[in-house]
Write a protein that holds these residues in place. Structure first.
Motif, PDB file in Angstrom:
ATOM      1  N   TYR A 154       0.880  -1.123   0.169  1.00  0.00           N
ATOM      2  CA  TYR A 154       0.088   0.047  -0.060  1.00  0.00           C
ATOM      3  C   TYR A 154       0.809   1.204   0.007  1.00  0.00           C
ATOM      4  CZ  TYR A 154      -3.352   3.573   1.407  1.00  0.00           C
ATOM      5  OH  TYR A 154      -4.181   4.558   1.435  1.00  0.00           O
ATOM      6  N   MET A 155       1.852   1.272   0.930  1.00  0.00           N
ATOM      7  CA  MET A 155       2.782   2.610   0.998  1.00  0.00           C
ATOM      8  C   MET A 155       4.120   2.273   1.539  1.00  0.00           C
ATOM      9  SD  MET A 155       1.595   6.338   1.966  1.00  0.00           S
ATOM     10  CE  MET A 155       1.909   6.565   3.808  1.00  0.00           C
ATOM     11  N   SER A 156       5.018   2.945   0.947  1.00  0.00           N
ATOM     12  CA  SER A 156       6.387   2.959   1.693  1.00  0.00           C
ATOM     13  C   SER A 156       6.552   4.258   1.997  1.00  0.00           C
ATOM     14  CB  SER A 156       7.316   2.324   0.480  1.00  0.00           C
ATOM     15  OG  SER A 156       8.746   2.708   0.918  1.00  0.00           O
ATOM     16  N   PHE A 157       7.032   4.090   3.419  1.00  0.00           N
ATOM     17  CA  PHE A 157       7.242   5.534   3.837  1.00  0.00           C
ATOM     18  C   PHE A 157       8.210   5.665   4.921  1.00  0.00           C
ATOM     19  CE2 PHE A 157       4.094   4.170   6.869  1.00  0.00           C
ATOM     20  CZ  PHE A 157       4.226   5.027   7.944  1.00  0.00           C
ATOM     21  N   GLY A 158       8.905   7.059   5.273  1.00  0.00           N
ATOM     22  CA  GLY A 158       9.331   7.093   6.551  1.00  0.00           C
ATOM     23  C   GLY A 158       9.639   8.666   6.890  1.00  0.00           C
ATOM     24  N   LEU A 159      10.170   8.895   7.983  1.00  0.00           N
ATOM     25  CA  LEU A 159      10.042  10.201   8.573  1.00  0.00           C
ATOM     26  C   LEU A 159      11.514  10.664   9.427  1.00  0.00           C
ATOM     27  CD1 LEU A 159       7.180  12.389   9.660  1.00  0.00           C
ATOM     28  CD2 LEU A 159       9.156  12.107  11.084  1.00  0.00           C
ATOM     29  N   MET A 160      12.235  11.315   8.851  1.00  0.00           N
ATOM     30  CA  MET A 160      13.490  11.529   9.492  1.00  0.00           C
ATOM     31  C   MET A 160      13.261  12.589  10.823  1.00  0.00           C
ATOM     32  SD  MET A 160      15.142  12.915   5.980  1.00  0.00           S
ATOM     33  CE  MET A 160      13.808  12.949   5.072  1.00  0.00           C
ATOM     34  N   GLY A 161      14.424  12.360  11.751  1.00  0.00           N
ATOM     35  CA  GLY A 161      14.234  13.266  12.793  1.00  0.00           C
ATOM     36  C   GLY A 161      14.129  12.783  14.217  1.00  0.00           C
ATOM     37  N   GLY A 162      15.176  11.899  14.600  1.00  0.00           N
ATOM     38  CA  GLY A 162      15.322  11.400  15.864  1.00  0.00           C
ATOM     39  C   GLY A 162      14.217  10.877  16.654  1.00  0.00           C
ATOM     40  N   SER A 163      13.919  11.233  17.724  1.00  0.00           N
ATOM     41  CA  SER A 163      12.887  10.815  18.524  1.00  0.00           C
ATOM     42  C   SER A 163      11.392  11.022  17.874  1.00  0.00           C
ATOM     43  CB  SER A 163      12.910  11.281  19.930  1.00  0.00           C
ATOM     44  OG  SER A 163      12.841  12.542  20.049  1.00  0.00           O
ATOM     45  N   VAL A 164      11.318  12.048  17.029  1.00  0.00           N
ATOM     46  CA  VAL A 164      10.120  12.353  16.525  1.00  0.00           C
ATOM     47  C   VAL A 164       9.596  11.048  15.671  1.00  0.00           C
ATOM     48  CG1 VAL A 164      10.840  13.677  14.549  1.00  0.00           C
ATOM     49  CG2 VAL A 164       8.529  14.264  15.373  1.00  0.00           C
ATOM     50  N   GLN A 165      10.478  10.199  15.148  1.00  0.00           N
ATOM     51  CA  GLN A 165       9.993   9.376  14.020  1.00  0.00           C
ATOM     52  C   GLN A 165       8.779   8.401  14.230  1.00  0.00           C
ATOM     53  OE1 GLN A 165      13.515   7.648  11.852  1.00  0.00           O
ATOM     54  NE2 GLN A 165      14.734   8.981  12.977  1.00  0.00           N
ATOM     55  N   PRO A 166       8.730   7.722  15.393  1.00  0.00           N
ATOM     56  CA  PRO A 166       7.641   6.852  15.653  1.00  0.00           C
ATOM     57  C   PRO A 166       6.258   7.930  15.915  1.00  0.00           C
ATOM     58  CG  PRO A 166       9.420   6.088  16.998  1.00  0.00           C
ATOM     59  CD  PRO A 166       9.945   7.418  16.358  1.00  0.00           C
ATOM     60  N   GLN A 167       6.476   8.817  16.309  1.00  0.00           N
ATOM     61  CA  GLN A 167       5.254   9.907  16.551  1.00  0.00           C
ATOM     62  C   GLN A 167       4.995  10.186  15.257  1.00  0.00           C
ATOM     63  OE1 GLN A 167       5.931  12.831  19.815  1.00  0.00           O
ATOM     64  NE2 GLN A 167       7.792  12.141  19.948  1.00  0.00           N
ATOM     65  N   GLY A 168       5.777  10.672  14.317  1.00  0.00           N
ATOM     66  CA  GLY A 168       5.461  10.970  13.113  1.00  0.00           C
ATOM     67  C   GLY A 168       4.847   9.869  12.267  1.00  0.00           C
ATOM     68  N   HIS A 169       5.340   8.762  12.168  1.00  0.00           N
ATOM     69  CA  HIS A 169       4.791   7.595  11.668  1.00  0.00           C
ATOM     70  C   HIS A 169       3.383   7.325  12.095  1.00  0.00           C
ATOM     71  CE1 HIS A 169       8.640   5.036  10.575  1.00  0.00           C
ATOM     72  NE2 HIS A 169       8.845   6.387  10.075  1.00  0.00           N
ATOM     73  N   ALA A 170       3.026   7.299  13.335  1.00  0.00           N
ATOM     74  CA  ALA A 170       1.737   7.097  13.811  1.00  0.00           C
ATOM     75  C   ALA A 170       0.720   8.349  13.182  1.00  0.00           C
ATOM     76  CB  ALA A 170       1.661   7.087  15.149  1.00  0.00           C
ATOM     77  N   GLN A 171       1.577   9.460  13.197  1.00  0.00           N
ATOM     78  CA  GLN A 171       0.568  10.630  12.692  1.00  0.00           C
ATOM     79  C   GLN A 171       0.529  10.300  11.081  1.00  0.00           C
ATOM     80  OE1 GLN A 171       1.336  14.794  14.475  1.00  0.00           O
ATOM     81  NE2 GLN A 171       3.167  13.302  15.311  1.00  0.00           N
ATOM     82  N   ILE A 172       1.270   9.925  10.498  1.00  0.00           N
ATOM     83  CA  ILE A 172       1.128   9.817   8.979  1.00  0.00           C
ATOM     84  C   ILE A 172      -0.159   8.725   8.779  1.00  0.00           C
ATOM     85  CG2 ILE A 172       2.179   8.695   6.818  1.00  0.00           C
ATOM     86  CD1 ILE A 172       3.201  11.758   7.460  1.00  0.00           C
ATOM     87  N   VAL A 173       0.167   7.683   9.422  1.00  0.00           N
ATOM     88  CA  VAL A 173      -0.989   6.592   9.485  1.00  0.00           C
ATOM     89  C   VAL A 173      -2.306   6.875   9.609  1.00  0.00           C
ATOM     90  CG1 VAL A 173      -1.599   4.361  10.270  1.00  0.00           C
ATOM     91  CG2 VAL A 173       0.573   4.858   9.848  1.00  0.00           C
ATOM     92  N   VAL A 174      -2.542   7.691  10.838  1.00  0.00           N
ATOM     93  CA  VAL A 174      -3.839   8.262  11.119  1.00  0.00           C
ATOM     94  C   VAL A 174      -4.302   9.282  10.174  1.00  0.00           C
ATOM     95  CG1 VAL A 174      -5.036   9.685  12.802  1.00  0.00           C
ATOM     96  CG2 VAL A 174      -3.515   7.830  13.533  1.00  0.00           C
ATOM     97  N   ASN A 175      -3.343  10.180   9.839  1.00  0.00           N
ATOM     98  CA  ASN A 175      -3.926  11.163   8.644  1.00  0.00           C
ATOM     99  C   ASN A 175      -4.604  10.498   7.464  1.00  0.00           C
ATOM    100  OD1 ASN A 175      -2.979  13.123  10.241  1.00  0.00           O
ATOM    101  ND2 ASN A 175      -1.176  13.545   9.138  1.00  0.00           N
ATOM    102  N   MET A 176      -3.940   9.290   7.138  1.00  0.00           N
ATOM    103  CA  MET A 176      -4.486   8.669   5.756  1.00  0.00           C
ATOM    104  C   MET A 176      -5.693   7.883   5.979  1.00  0.00           C
ATOM    105  SD  MET A 176      -0.882   7.684   3.579  1.00  0.00           S
ATOM    106  CE  MET A 176      -1.610   7.491   2.156  1.00  0.00           C
ATOM    107  N   ILE A 177      -5.575   6.901   7.050  1.00  0.00           N
ATOM    108  CA  ILE A 177      -6.696   5.795   7.490  1.00  0.00           C
ATOM    109  C   ILE A 177      -7.877   6.532   8.054  1.00  0.00           C
ATOM    110  CG2 ILE A 177      -7.074   3.886   8.364  1.00  0.00           C
ATOM    111  CD1 ILE A 177      -4.217   3.158   8.100  1.00  0.00           C
ATOM    112  N   ASP A 178      -7.603   7.424   9.161  1.00  0.00           N
ATOM    113  CA  ASP A 178      -8.794   7.974   9.895  1.00  0.00           C
ATOM    114  C   ASP A 178      -9.036   9.287   9.248  1.00  0.00           C
ATOM    115  OD1 ASP A 178      -8.996   6.300  12.202  1.00  0.00           O
ATOM    116  OD2 ASP A 178      -6.827   6.732  12.289  1.00  0.00           O
ATOM    117  N   PHE A 179      -8.402  10.244   8.642  1.00  0.00           N
ATOM    118  CA  PHE A 179      -8.583  11.499   7.938  1.00  0.00           C
ATOM    119  C   PHE A 179      -8.712  11.518   6.721  1.00  0.00           C
ATOM    120  CE2 PHE A 179      -6.514  12.787  12.567  1.00  0.00           C
ATOM    121  CZ  PHE A 179      -7.833  12.567  13.009  1.00  0.00           C
ATOM    122  N   GLY A 180      -8.665  10.663   6.019  1.00  0.00           N
ATOM    123  CA  GLY A 180      -8.697  10.330   4.388  1.00  0.00           C
ATOM    124  C   GLY A 180      -7.795  11.173   3.774  1.00  0.00           C
TER     125      GLY A 180
END
Length: 565
Positions: free
Chosen positions: A450-476
């Motif tokens: 479905y999608m290959s993705f990543g987000l640079m930036g130290g400790s923000v990365q898991p937080q960013g990953h979760a936000q990307i997933v929610v943005n696409m799946i929950d917020f369309g």
């Protein structure tokens, strides 16, 4: 035609001005997704993206193009990545219809142990100089992944970066800023100024920069192979350089280095399988966050709402307590991944969240176990193969140490080790891999990419990953919108050393969130702060299995580009 939109949003840290609405998409979106069928590349620098496309057009695989782009990024984005660092990847192989994980992280020198720091009463491994240097895993990663998924010769893949290194390239805007932001702390490290300050200063935006030493090193690797780096002349140069400057990394450490093919781990989030790599990286934290969040009706809360940002922040706090306690080298520890990723544990964690109050403290999980700056790119090819790759030297210009005539800086990833507690999972030990922040990600649906993705930036990365997933799946949102949307970043302890959050930490909010939301979050007890440049840099490629079309995205926080053909 929509009218010109002029919005002034005072946030306390500055003013956001949106001067023009777009014809389609969200108001915060910078551009449309890039669409193509034959191949797609998304990297944090346009020259690297173009190199990847050139390799694809020559018949190279997605892996070939990813390696070529990574080599190019090591040249054009030297404060963030390079062959002195480590590499991780998740690869979708279209022929086998399977995901592969790759851990290319290096180990601590065999001659350095925790007693060195304890005897000197050093609470942390320093960021700069020889002490934080661990074995670079990047080059071994290139060859291991190329052997499994490559088509074109390594000489072909490295030649574009070799040519640019000798002929020069114009330094792009964000990269110029990153290069200049930390050089004062590093300019006196041996070899640094000779390589990165050839005219007595760091190059500025638009100035041509050459690195002939790196070009020569790439040529050696391309013609003589992986062992030239780990057992040949490059290894000998690194060894003598480290000995000369009081370091511990040796040619024996380099010769012993190995990488690992590993199985990615996943959770299902509303019908989508989200994949990360297991520790010693921190990808599991993103999965833990999503497991907690899927128990809420996030879509009904709405993007940017106080309710959503509150539960997102609390989920992060919970996951990061486990991150600090458990995430470390699995060769030295038994990590309770099954428990950490279980729905039962997520439900227990969710029950700790108070919907009306921000927590000051959460306990880490209590399981019975046995003791023990970055660049991201993604490439897809005409055959349906996709590569999610992340590579880093850790902080800006890392250790600052540049071995004689080699043209690259050695990573300072060893700074992540705990040197205060011998019993901690991430305690420094000879030959041990440190806790790692860099994480590639992948999403599948019904067993298909479905999608290959990543987000640079130290400790923000898991937080960013979760936000990307929610943005696409929950917020369309589409792939571009999901990355451009304003982000949060919660900060607790800055060190993954087992110290816990006791004061609730600080919730950083990017410009773009409504002030009424900020006010309500403060009422719940969140300490709100505003900053720029701390929310990461995202790249993505989404695959439409019905129409066989790739959608590429590269956000505006970096100098990046998504392009296809």
């Amino acid at each position: 035609m929509k009218k010109i939109l002029l919005t002034l949003l005072l946030l306390g840290s500055g003013i956001l001005i949106t001067a023009q609405d777009r014809l389609t998409g969200k108001t915060f979106t910078t551009r449309s997704e890039v669409l193509a069928q034959n191949g797609m590349a998304a990297t944090s620098q346009p020259l690297a993206t173009q190199v990847a496309l050139d390799i694809l057009k020559k018949g190279g695989s997605a892996m070939d193009a990813a390696i070529a782009a990574n080599a190019m990024l090591g040249l054009v984005e030297p404060a963030s990545c390079g062959i002195g660092g480590d590499i991780f990847a998740i690869v979708w192989d279209a022929e086998q219809q399977k995901l592969f994980g790759f851990n290319g992280s290096g180990r601590a020198p065999e001659s350095l142990d925790i007693d060195y720091f304890m005897e000197r009463n050093m609470k942390y491994v320093p960021f700069y100089g020889p002490l934080p240097v661990s074995v670079p895993g990047c080059v071994d990663g290139w060859f291991a992944m190329h052997q499994k998924f490559g088509k074109l010769p390594m000489k072909t893949l490295l030649q574009p970066a070799i040519d640019y290194g000798r002929n020069g390239f114009p330094v792009s805007e964000v990269i110029a800023y990153e290069m200049i932001s930390n050089y004062q702390n590093l300019k006196d490290q041996p070899g640094f100024s000779e390589t990165y300050m050839p005219n007595g200063t760091i190059p500025k935006k638009g100035e041509l920069f050459k690195n002939p030493d790196l070009a020569n090193t790439y040529e050696l690797i391309a013609t003589k192979g992986r062992d030239e780096f780990y057992k040949g002349s490059i290894a000998k140069t690194i060894d003598s350089y480290m000995k000369k400057h009081g370091g511990f990394l040796s040619s024996k450490d380099l010769a012993k280095h190995t990488s690992n093919w590993i199985a990615p781990v996943s959770v299902n989030y509303r019908g989508y399988d989200i994949w990360e790599l297991p520790p010693n990286g921190q990808g599991t934290a993103a999965l833990q966050m999503l497991n907690i969040l899927k128990g809420y009706d996030i879509s009904a809360m709405g993007f940017g709402s106080e309710a959503y940002l509150h539960v997102l922040t609390e989920a992060k706090k919970l996951a990061y307590e486990d991150r600090a306690k458990f995430y470390a080298d699995p060769d030295f520890n038994t990590i309770p991944l099954t428990q950490l990723l279980s729905d039962e544990y997520a439900a227990e964690q969710r029950a700790l969240i108070n919907s009306e109050e921000a927590a000051r403290f959460y306990p880490a999980g209590d399981f019975e176990i046995e003791t023990g700056n970055t660049t991201y790119l993604t490439v897809a090819d005409k055959d349906g193969n996709m590569v999610s790759l992340i590579q880093s030297i850790y902080s800006e210009f890392a250790s600052g140490m540049v071995p004689d005539g080699l043209g690259f800086v050695l990573q300072n990833r060893g700074q992540m080790f705990n040197v205060q507690d011998k019993t901690h999972a991430n305690a420094l030990a000879p030959g041990k891999r440190p806790f790692h922040t860099i994480i590639p990600a992948f999403i599948t649906k019904d067993g298909q990419p479905y999608m290959s993705f990543g987000l640079m930036g130290g400790s923000v990365q898991p937080q960013g990953h979760a936000q990307i997933v929610v943005n696409m799946i929950d917020f369309g949102m589409n792939a571009q919108e999901a990355g451009d949307a304003p982000r949060m970043r919660h900060r607790g302890s800055s060190q993954p050393t087992g110290s816990v959050m006791t004061d609730g930490g600080t919730l950083n909010l990017e410009s773009g969130f409504d002030y009424e939301t900020i006010r309500e979050l403060r009422k719940k007890g969140h300490r709100i702060s505003f900053a720029v440049g701390i929310y990461g840099g995202y790249q993505a490629i989404r695959f439409d299995t019905k129409n066989k079309v790739y959608s590429g995205a590269s956000e505006s926080r970096k100098d990046g580009q998504a392009a296809g053909y």
